[in-house]
Design a protein around this motif. Structure first.
Motif, PDB file in Angstrom:
ATOM      1  N   VAL A 116      -4.837  -4.292  -1.720  1.00 56.34           N
ATOM      2  CA  VAL A 116      -3.613  -5.080  -1.650  1.00 56.34           C
ATOM      3  C   VAL A 116      -2.583  -4.478  -2.587  1.00 56.34           C
ATOM      4  O   VAL A 116      -2.776  -4.460  -3.813  1.00 56.34           O
ATOM      5  CB  VAL A 116      -3.867  -6.553  -2.029  1.00 56.34           C
ATOM      6  CG1 VAL A 116      -2.563  -7.337  -1.963  1.00 56.34           C
ATOM      7  CG2 VAL A 116      -4.916  -7.168  -1.103  1.00 56.34           C
ATOM      8  N   GLU A 117      -1.489  -3.974  -2.005  1.00 52.72           N
ATOM      9  CA  GLU A 117      -0.419  -3.370  -2.799  1.00 52.72           C
ATOM     10  C   GLU A 117       0.610  -4.417  -3.196  1.00 52.72           C
ATOM     11  O   GLU A 117       0.786  -5.430  -2.510  1.00 52.72           O
ATOM     12  CB  GLU A 117       0.315  -2.266  -1.997  1.00 52.72           C
ATOM     13  CG  GLU A 117      -0.564  -1.143  -1.501  1.00 52.72           C
ATOM     14  CD  GLU A 117      -0.920  -1.287  -0.049  1.00 52.72           C
ATOM     15  OE1 GLU A 117      -1.156  -0.265   0.621  1.00 52.72           O
ATOM     16  OE2 GLU A 117      -0.982  -2.444   0.432  1.00 52.72           O
TER      17      GLU A 117
ATOM     18  N   ARG B 149       7.071   0.253 -10.430  1.00 53.21           N
ATOM     19  CA  ARG B 149       5.646   0.490 -10.578  1.00 53.21           C
ATOM     20  C   ARG B 149       4.906  -0.266  -9.486  1.00 53.21           C
ATOM     21  O   ARG B 149       5.002  -1.503  -9.397  1.00 53.21           O
ATOM     22  CB  ARG B 149       5.119   0.041 -11.946  1.00 53.21           C
ATOM     23  CG  ARG B 149       3.661   0.477 -12.154  1.00 53.21           C
ATOM     24  CD  ARG B 149       3.127   0.164 -13.529  1.00 53.21           C
ATOM     25  NE  ARG B 149       2.657  -1.207 -13.642  1.00 53.21           N
ATOM     26  CZ  ARG B 149       1.708  -1.601 -14.498  1.00 53.21           C
ATOM     27  NH1 ARG B 149       1.139  -0.712 -15.290  1.00 53.21           N
ATOM     28  NH2 ARG B 149       1.354  -2.852 -14.562  1.00 53.21           N
ATOM     29  N   LEU B 150       4.206   0.484  -8.677  1.00 54.00           N
ATOM     30  CA  LEU B 150       3.384  -0.102  -7.630  1.00 54.00           C
ATOM     31  C   LEU B 150       1.974  -0.335  -8.170  1.00 54.00           C
ATOM     32  O   LEU B 150       1.472   0.445  -8.978  1.00 54.00           O
ATOM     33  CB  LEU B 150       3.312   0.816  -6.415  1.00 54.00           C
ATOM     34  CG  LEU B 150       4.638   1.248  -5.805  1.00 54.00           C
ATOM     35  CD1 LEU B 150       4.383   2.111  -4.564  1.00 54.00           C
ATOM     36  CD2 LEU B 150       5.519   0.071  -5.477  1.00 54.00           C
ATOM     37  N   SER B 151       1.364  -1.401  -7.692  1.00 54.53           N
ATOM     38  CA  SER B 151      -0.017  -1.703  -8.042  1.00 54.53           C
ATOM     39  C   SER B 151      -0.837  -1.858  -6.768  1.00 54.53           C
ATOM     40  O   SER B 151      -0.309  -2.273  -5.731  1.00 54.53           O
ATOM     41  CB  SER B 151      -0.110  -3.002  -8.847  1.00 54.53           C
ATOM     42  OG  SER B 151       0.609  -2.912 -10.049  1.00 54.53           O
ATOM     43  N   CYS B 152      -2.099  -1.540  -6.863  1.00 55.90           N
ATOM     44  CA  CYS B 152      -3.009  -1.712  -5.729  1.00 55.90           C
ATOM     45  C   CYS B 152      -4.317  -2.271  -6.275  1.00 55.90           C
ATOM     46  O   CYS B 152      -5.011  -1.582  -7.029  1.00 55.90           O
ATOM     47  CB  CYS B 152      -3.236  -0.393  -5.025  1.00 55.90           C
ATOM     48  SG  CYS B 152      -4.509  -0.454  -3.731  1.00 55.90           S
ATOM     49  N   ALA B 153      -4.619  -3.475  -5.891  1.00 59.04           N
ATOM     50  CA  ALA B 153      -5.851  -4.120  -6.319  1.00 59.04           C
ATOM     51  C   ALA B 153      -6.917  -3.927  -5.247  1.00 59.04           C
ATOM     52  O   ALA B 153      -6.671  -4.164  -4.063  1.00 59.04           O
ATOM     53  CB  ALA B 153      -5.609  -5.598  -6.564  1.00 59.04           C
TER      54      ALA B 153
ATOM     55  N   ALA C 111      10.525   4.457   1.584  1.00 56.98           N
ATOM     56  CA  ALA C 111       9.394   4.503   2.519  1.00 56.98           C
ATOM     57  C   ALA C 111       8.529   3.272   2.319  1.00 56.98           C
ATOM     58  O   ALA C 111       8.702   2.529   1.343  1.00 56.98           O
ATOM     59  CB  ALA C 111       8.556   5.757   2.291  1.00 56.98           C
ATOM     60  N   VAL C 112       7.591   3.102   3.220  1.00 56.60           N
ATOM     61  CA  VAL C 112       6.510   2.152   2.985  1.00 56.60           C
ATOM     62  C   VAL C 112       5.414   2.925   2.268  1.00 56.60           C
ATOM     63  O   VAL C 112       4.987   3.988   2.733  1.00 56.60           O
ATOM     64  CB  VAL C 112       5.978   1.551   4.295  1.00 56.60           C
ATOM     65  CG1 VAL C 112       4.792   0.627   4.007  1.00 56.60           C
ATOM     66  CG2 VAL C 112       7.086   0.789   5.019  1.00 56.60           C
ATOM     67  N   TYR C 113       4.979   2.395   1.157  1.00 57.89           N
ATOM     68  CA  TYR C 113       3.959   3.054   0.348  1.00 57.89           C
ATOM     69  C   TYR C 113       2.615   2.363   0.574  1.00 57.89           C
ATOM     70  O   TYR C 113       2.518   1.135   0.506  1.00 57.89           O
ATOM     71  CB  TYR C 113       4.340   3.004  -1.129  1.00 57.89           C
ATOM     72  CG  TYR C 113       5.391   4.017  -1.485  1.00 57.89           C
ATOM     73  CD1 TYR C 113       6.704   3.857  -1.053  1.00 57.89           C
ATOM     74  CD2 TYR C 113       5.084   5.151  -2.234  1.00 57.89           C
ATOM     75  CE1 TYR C 113       7.681   4.797  -1.350  1.00 57.89           C
ATOM     76  CE2 TYR C 113       6.056   6.094  -2.541  1.00 57.89           C
ATOM     77  CZ  TYR C 113       7.347   5.903  -2.095  1.00 57.89           C
ATOM     78  OH  TYR C 113       8.312   6.843  -2.389  1.00 57.89           O
ATOM     79  N   TYR C 114       1.612   3.194   0.836  1.00 60.25           N
ATOM     80  CA  TYR C 114       0.271   2.702   1.128  1.00 60.25           C
ATOM     81  C   TYR C 114      -0.715   3.181   0.074  1.00 60.25           C
ATOM     82  O   TYR C 114      -0.698   4.340  -0.339  1.00 60.25           O
ATOM     83  CB  TYR C 114      -0.203   3.206   2.487  1.00 60.25           C
ATOM     84  CG  TYR C 114       0.617   2.722   3.654  1.00 60.25           C
ATOM     85  CD1 TYR C 114       1.697   3.466   4.115  1.00 60.25           C
ATOM     86  CD2 TYR C 114       0.299   1.536   4.306  1.00 60.25           C
ATOM     87  CE1 TYR C 114       2.455   3.029   5.199  1.00 60.25           C
ATOM     88  CE2 TYR C 114       1.054   1.098   5.390  1.00 60.25           C
ATOM     89  CZ  TYR C 114       2.116   1.844   5.822  1.00 60.25           C
ATOM     90  OH  TYR C 114       2.858   1.409   6.892  1.00 60.25           O
ATOM     91  N   CYS C 115      -1.581   2.298  -0.289  1.00 54.21           N
ATOM     92  CA  CYS C 115      -2.718   2.620  -1.140  1.00 54.21           C
ATOM     93  C   CYS C 115      -3.918   2.918  -0.234  1.00 54.21           C
ATOM     94  O   CYS C 115      -4.085   2.277   0.813  1.00 54.21           O
ATOM     95  CB  CYS C 115      -3.009   1.409  -2.025  1.00 54.21           C
ATOM     96  SG  CYS C 115      -4.481   1.530  -3.031  1.00 54.21           S
TER      97      CYS C 115
ATOM     98  N   GLY D 135      -4.428  -0.079   2.492  1.00 52.16           N
ATOM     99  CA  GLY D 135      -3.753  -1.335   2.286  1.00 52.16           C
ATOM    100  C   GLY D 135      -2.715  -1.564   3.369  1.00 52.16           C
ATOM    101  O   GLY D 135      -2.528  -0.733   4.260  1.00 52.16           O
ATOM    102  N   GLN D 136      -2.011  -2.671   3.253  1.00 49.20           N
ATOM    103  CA  GLN D 136      -1.035  -3.042   4.271  1.00 49.20           C
ATOM    104  C   GLN D 136       0.326  -2.400   4.030  1.00 49.20           C
ATOM    105  O   GLN D 136       1.182  -2.408   4.909  1.00 49.20           O
ATOM    106  CB  GLN D 136      -0.898  -4.572   4.333  1.00 49.20           C
ATOM    107  CG  GLN D 136       0.022  -5.179   3.282  1.00 49.20           C
ATOM    108  CD  GLN D 136      -0.550  -5.165   1.882  1.00 49.20           C
ATOM    109  OE1 GLN D 136      -1.711  -4.849   1.654  1.00 49.20           O
ATOM    110  NE2 GLN D 136       0.298  -5.509   0.919  1.00 49.20           N
TER     111      GLN D 136
END
Length: 116
Positions: free
Chosen positions: A5-6, A19-23, A89-93, A107-108
């Motif tokens: 989940v980003e 800052r992006l996070s991805c759990a 852009a759309v950033y994906y983890c 992730g979504q």
């Protein structure tokens, strides 16, 4: 099964930071190589950065983006500085097992928009 989940996307001006996070839900998070990818409108998805035992970056983000991870929190981060409109852009983890050949879990996505 690993769920990602980003969060942290948004609208920022040129030169700004996010800052992006991805759990991740993985119990053995430390055994996964974590990556960030992005997809701009009308373009293919492209690699941005990855972290396992070391870090790897796409040429276009070196010196501006920093990937890091906190294994105790099952979270990977992408610090993005000096943002440019081309970073929109759309950033994906994504995650792949340490012995895997490809990123299997995604992730979504979270939208990053850099205004000029």
């Amino acid at each position: 099964q690993v769920q990602l989940v980003e969060s942290g996307g948004g609208l920022v001006q040129t030169g700004g930071s996010l800052r992006l996070s991805c759990a991740a839900s993985a119990v053995t998070f430390s055994l996964y190589i974590m990556g960030w990818f992005r997809q701009a409108p009308g373009k293919d998805r492209e690699f941005v950065a990855a972290i396992g035992g070391s870090e790897d970056y796409a040429e276009g983000v070196k010196g501006r983006f920093t990937i890091s991870r906190d294994n105790a929190k099952n979270t990977v981060y992408l610090q993005m500085n000096s943002l440019k409109p081309d970073d929109t852009a759309v950033y994906y983890c994504a995650a792949k097992f340490i012995t895997g050949n490809a990123y299997y879990y995604w992730g979504q996505g979270t939208q990053v928009t850099v205004s000029s």
